[in-house]
Design a protein around this motif. Structure first.
Motif, short mmCIF file in Angstrom:
data_model
loop_
_atom_site.label_atom_id
_atom_site.label_comp_id
_atom_site.label_asym_id
_atom_site.label_seq_id
_atom_site.Cartn_x
_atom_site.Cartn_y
_atom_site.Cartn_z
N VAL A 46 6.07 13.31 -7.41
CA VAL A 46 6.62 12.20 -6.21
C VAL A 46 6.47 10.52 -7.04
N PRO B 181 0.89 -1.33 0.14
CA PRO B 181 -0.04 -0.19 0.19
C PRO B 181 0.67 1.14 -0.17
N PHE C 223 8.04 6.33 -5.92
CA PHE C 223 8.73 5.78 -5.15
C PHE C 223 9.40 4.51 -5.66
N GLY D 29 -6.22 13.69 -7.70
CA GLY D 29 -6.21 12.17 -7.37
C GLY D 29 -5.00 11.61 -7.22
N ARG E 48 0.60 16.74 -14.06
CA ARG E 48 1.79 16.62 -13.11
C ARG E 48 2.81 17.81 -13.21
N HIS F 270 9.31 6.86 -18.16
CA HIS F 270 8.23 6.43 -17.36
C HIS F 270 6.90 6.46 -18.32
C1 B12 Z 1 -1.87 -0.21 -9.98
C2 B12 Z 1 -1.24 1.18 -10.09
C3 B12 Z 1 -1.38 1.90 -11.21
C4 B12 Z 1 -2.68 1.71 -12.22
C5 B12 Z 1 -3.99 2.15 -11.52
C6 B12 Z 1 -4.08 3.16 -10.72
C7 B12 Z 1 -5.50 3.06 -9.77
N1 B12 Z 1 -6.46 3.71 -10.40
O1 B12 Z 1 -5.45 2.77 -8.54
C8 B12 Z 1 -2.26 2.74 -13.47
C9 B12 Z 1 -1.86 1.63 -14.40
C10 B12 Z 1 -3.42 3.27 -13.94
C11 B12 Z 1 -1.55 3.43 -12.66
C12 B12 Z 1 -1.06 4.64 -13.46
C13 B12 Z 1 0.04 5.59 -12.95
N2 B12 Z 1 0.80 5.42 -11.77
CO1 B12 Z 1 0.39 4.12 -10.54
N3 B12 Z 1 0.57 2.71 -9.21
C14 B12 Z 1 -0.20 1.64 -9.35
C15 B12 Z 1 0.38 0.58 -8.08
C16 B12 Z 1 1.46 -0.22 -8.59
C17 B12 Z 1 -0.51 -0.12 -7.17
C18 B12 Z 1 -1.85 0.65 -6.55
C19 B12 Z 1 -2.39 -0.29 -5.31
O2 B12 Z 1 -3.46 -0.83 -6.04
N4 B12 Z 1 -1.85 -0.38 -4.25
C20 B12 Z 1 -2.36 -1.38 -3.36
C21 B12 Z 1 -3.53 -0.59 -2.44
C22 B12 Z 1 -4.34 -1.62 -1.63
O3 B12 Z 1 -2.91 0.26 -1.69
P1 B12 Z 1 -2.83 1.65 -1.69
O4 B12 Z 1 -1.88 1.72 -2.73
O5 B12 Z 1 -2.51 2.35 -0.32
O6 B12 Z 1 -4.39 2.10 -2.27
C23 B12 Z 1 -4.71 3.31 -2.43
C24 B12 Z 1 -4.49 3.71 -3.91
O7 B12 Z 1 -4.80 2.51 -4.81
C25 B12 Z 1 -5.38 4.93 -3.93
N5 B12 Z 1 -5.78 5.25 -5.22
C26 B12 Z 1 -7.17 4.93 -5.56
N6 B12 Z 1 -7.53 5.41 -6.70
C27 B12 Z 1 -6.53 5.94 -7.16
C28 B12 Z 1 -6.06 6.59 -8.55
C29 B12 Z 1 -4.74 7.01 -8.63
C30 B12 Z 1 -4.50 7.58 -10.18
C31 B12 Z 1 -3.58 7.00 -7.85
C32 B12 Z 1 -2.29 7.45 -8.01
C33 B12 Z 1 -4.05 6.25 -6.43
C34 B12 Z 1 -5.41 5.87 -6.35
O8 B12 Z 1 -6.39 4.74 -2.93
C35 B12 Z 1 -6.04 3.46 -2.29
C36 B12 Z 1 -6.45 3.69 -0.93
O9 B12 Z 1 -5.79 4.70 -0.32
C37 B12 Z 1 1.07 1.78 -7.19
C38 B12 Z 1 2.27 1.45 -6.42
C39 B12 Z 1 1.87 0.64 -5.27
N7 B12 Z 1 2.33 -0.65 -4.88
O10 B12 Z 1 1.16 1.05 -4.42
C40 B12 Z 1 1.22 2.91 -8.09
C41 B12 Z 1 1.68 4.43 -7.98
C42 B12 Z 1 0.24 4.73 -7.20
N8 B12 Z 1 1.52 5.23 -9.16
C43 B12 Z 1 2.40 5.94 -9.47
C44 B12 Z 1 2.60 6.54 -10.60
C45 B12 Z 1 3.95 7.35 -10.90
C46 B12 Z 1 1.93 6.34 -11.67
C47 B12 Z 1 1.51 7.09 -13.28
C48 B12 Z 1 1.90 8.54 -13.04
C49 B12 Z 1 2.90 6.23 -13.91
C50 B12 Z 1 3.84 6.98 -14.80
N9 B12 Z 1 3.60 7.68 -15.96
O11 B12 Z 1 5.01 7.29 -14.49
C51 B12 Z 1 0.79 6.63 -14.03
C52 B12 Z 1 -0.17 7.82 -14.00
C53 B12 Z 1 -0.48 8.04 -15.37
C54 B12 Z 1 -0.06 9.59 -15.68
N10 B12 Z 1 -0.92 10.49 -15.74
O12 B12 Z 1 1.16 9.65 -15.85
C55 B12 Z 1 2.90 6.21 -8.31
C56 B12 Z 1 2.25 7.27 -7.38
C57 B12 Z 1 2.71 8.74 -8.24
C58 B12 Z 1 1.62 9.90 -7.60
N11 B12 Z 1 2.08 10.96 -7.46
O13 B12 Z 1 0.35 9.47 -7.16
C59 B12 Z 1 2.89 4.84 -7.35
C60 B12 Z 1 2.95 5.00 -5.98
C61 B12 Z 1 4.13 3.94 -7.94
C62 B12 Z 1 5.69 4.48 -7.68
N12 B12 Z 1 6.51 3.70 -7.92
O14 B12 Z 1 5.70 5.56 -7.11
N13 B12 Z 1 -0.81 3.08 -11.50
#
Ligand code: B12
Length: 201
Positions: free
Chosen positions: A111, A83, A113, A100, A178, A196
């Motif tokens: 940002v 998470p 990670f 978002g 961004r 990226h």
């Molecule tokens: C699956 C995923 C995606 C999916 C779905 C996103 C979604 N709708 O949730 C997709 C493929 C669409 C995606 C896209 C991107 N992602 Co992404 N993604 C992930 C990933 C691998 C898993 C998320 C998850 O399910 N976690 C598990 C749940 C249980 O835990 P959680 O993270 O605490 O859950 C929260 C989030 O899911 C959040 N959430 C819900 N809806 C959304 C929507 C968005 C857009 C985000 C960011 C979060 C988010 O709510 C949950 C409860 O708090 C994370 C890394 C990680 N391991 O967390 C990165 C991460 C969230 N993504 C990240 C990034 C950088 C991106 C991109 C910008 C990639 C890029 N181009 O570099 C793109 C966005 C496109 C753009 N405009 O540039 C970053 C965060 C950046 C930020 N400033 O928010 C993370 C942390 C990865 C990292 N290495 O840093 N991503």
């Protein structure tokens, strides 16, 4: 050697800490713009195999975590994913931005990670206000050329635009929303942004 020094030598830095199940989670990200030259000088960048940055992160960060009696956790490990978004919020240094995505007090909307290190000790969560609270114009809200970030992030609309001729700007310089964030602006090199975006598609 302190963790900060290990990270600095690799073009990385701490982005915040929180507590999780009695241990500390330290979030690790790129130290921009120094990070990019560290990564591009690595064997992973040129070996032509898949996921070069994820492989670089595992090779570099796993021994750093071990040196701290800790365990490295990577954002791409999964599903199920660790998470990172929730951990980031718990550090007190990241917030949910108006579009978002996470926004960080210093790295802004760019940002990201490379890993988390779970290790013994007490976390050092910060308590500062979100930069979005004092951002009057909120340019992130209007910067997306296809309004993909109004309400829920519409990934399909975003990717369709990126694949078309008009998507070149976002593909070569990074996501327009961004980039619009005033915090930490201009620190990510266009080559890194393009790398990226290519991986995202
Ligand atoms: C699956 C995923 C995606 C999916 C779905 C996103 C979604 N709708 O949730 C997709 C493929 C669409 C995606 C896209 C991107 N992602 Co992404 N993604 C992930 C990933 C691998 C898993 C998320 C998850 O399910 N976690 C598990 C749940 C249980 O835990 P959680 O993270 O605490 O859950 C929260 C989030 O899911 C959040 N959430 C819900 N809806 C959304 C929507 C968005 C857009 C985000 C960011 C979060 C988010 O709510 C949950 C409860 O708090 C994370 C890394 C990680 N391991 O967390 C990165 C991460 C969230 N993504 C990240 C990034 C950088 C991106 C991109 C910008 C990639 C890029 N181009 O570099 C793109 C966005 C496109 C753009 N405009 O540039 C970053 C965060 C950046 C930020 N400033 O928010 C993370 C942390 C990865 C990292 N290495 O840093 N991503």
């Amino acid at each position: 050697m302190p963790l900060a020094e290990h990270l600095h030598q690799r073009g990385l830095r701490e982005l915040g800490q929180c507590q999780d199940a009695g241990q500390v989670i330290t979030l690790i990200g790129p130290d921009q713009p120094r990070f990019w030259s560290h990564f591009t000088a690595s064997p992973e960048y040129v070996d032509g195999l898949p996921n070069p940055l994820d492989r670089w992160s595992v090779r570099v960060i796993t021994p750093i975590a071990a040196a701290m009696d800790g365990e490295a956790i990577f954002p791409s490990d999964g599903p199920p994913y660790a998470p990172f978004y929730s951990w980031a919020l718990a550090t007190g240094r990241c917030w949910t931005s108006p579009v978002g995505f996470l926004v960080h007090d210093d790295a802004g909307l760019f940002v990201s990670f490379r890993a988390a290190i779970r290790h013994p000790g007490r976390g050092d969560a910060a308590r500062s206000p979100s930069p979005c609270d004092i951002c009057v114009t909120q340019p992130c809200q209007t910067a997306c050329p296809v309004d993909a970030l109004v309400d829920e992030y519409d990934v399909a609309v975003c990717k369709t635009y990126l694949r078309g001729a008009k998507g070149t700007g976002c593909m070569t310089h990074g996501c327009a929303a961004r980039r619009a964030c005033p915090v930490g602006q201009g620190r990510r090199k266009p080559q890194q942004a393009a790398f990226h975006m290519e991986a995202f598609l």
